[in-house]
Design an enzyme around this catalytic site. Sequence first.
Site, PDB file in Angstrom:
ATOM      1  N   SER A  78       0.851  -1.179   0.000  1.00  0.00           N
ATOM      2  CA  SER A  78       0.000   0.000   0.000  1.00  0.00           C
ATOM      3  C   SER A  78       0.888   1.230   0.000  1.00  0.00           C
ATOM      4  CB  SER A  78      -0.884  -0.010   1.248  1.00  0.00           C
ATOM      5  OG  SER A  78      -1.610   1.191   1.366  1.00  0.00           O
ATOM      6  N   ARG A  79       0.300   2.359  -0.383  1.00  0.00           N
ATOM      7  CA  ARG A  79       1.042   3.622  -0.275  1.00  0.00           C
ATOM      8  C   ARG A  79       1.229   3.993   1.188  1.00  0.00           C
ATOM      9  NH1 ARG A  79      -2.664   7.543  -3.145  1.00  0.00           N
ATOM     10  NH2 ARG A  79      -4.129   6.110  -2.229  1.00  0.00           N
ATOM     11  N   TYR A 115       4.398   0.124  -3.706  1.00  0.00           N
ATOM     12  CA  TYR A 115       4.227  -0.873  -4.762  1.00  0.00           C
ATOM     13  C   TYR A 115       5.576  -1.246  -5.373  1.00  0.00           C
ATOM     14  CZ  TYR A 115      -0.499   0.718  -4.054  1.00  0.00           C
ATOM     15  OH  TYR A 115      -1.691   1.058  -3.471  1.00  0.00           O
ATOM     16  N   HIS A 153      -8.911   2.976  -9.851  1.00  0.00           N
ATOM     17  CA  HIS A 153      -8.885   2.647 -11.280  1.00  0.00           C
ATOM     18  C   HIS A 153      -8.051   3.622 -12.109  1.00  0.00           C
ATOM     19  CE1 HIS A 153     -12.404   5.298 -10.983  1.00  0.00           C
ATOM     20  NE2 HIS A 153     -12.148   5.624 -12.217  1.00  0.00           N
ATOM     21  N   LYS A 210     -11.327  -4.155 -12.638  1.00  0.00           N
ATOM     22  CA  LYS A 210     -11.995  -3.372 -13.679  1.00  0.00           C
ATOM     23  C   LYS A 210     -12.076  -1.912 -13.230  1.00  0.00           C
ATOM     24  CE  LYS A 210     -15.883  -5.502 -13.552  1.00  0.00           C
ATOM     25  NZ  LYS A 210     -16.039  -6.360 -12.455  1.00  0.00           N
TER      26      LYS A 210
END
Length: 131
Positions: free
Chosen positions: A16-17, A38, A56, A77
Amino acid sequence: MKTLPPGDHQIAVIASRSLERAKEFANRHGIPKVYGSYEELANDPDIDMVHVGVLHTEHWRVGLLFLKAGKNVLCEKPFAMNSRQVKDLVATAKNNNVFLMEAIWSCCFPLYAEECRLLAEEAVGEVKLVN
């Protein structure tokens, strides 16, 4: 389509950030390793596959990071924000000889395979619309 029985796979790491949020999630779900970026995950030689579940708008950037690092990627998605980004992801996966798939979870259900079989055999009659 074969589903994996329990024990044939495991979540090995979360990234995670925010290292603190990642630690909280890992503790809650019994995930043994935590990264605060990441990039750290992309550089882990023990990780074969990643599930990209970031916002997204970040799918393209984060997806490219993992694909270039030689990781197989399952991306939520929408796959990307436009066709150029999708083409970049596909080309990068091909160039790095790794698997890339949009996470359309319904197609992984055994029921989906059965529906496709029945439709192909025309067992339900003449199909005019599948929605």
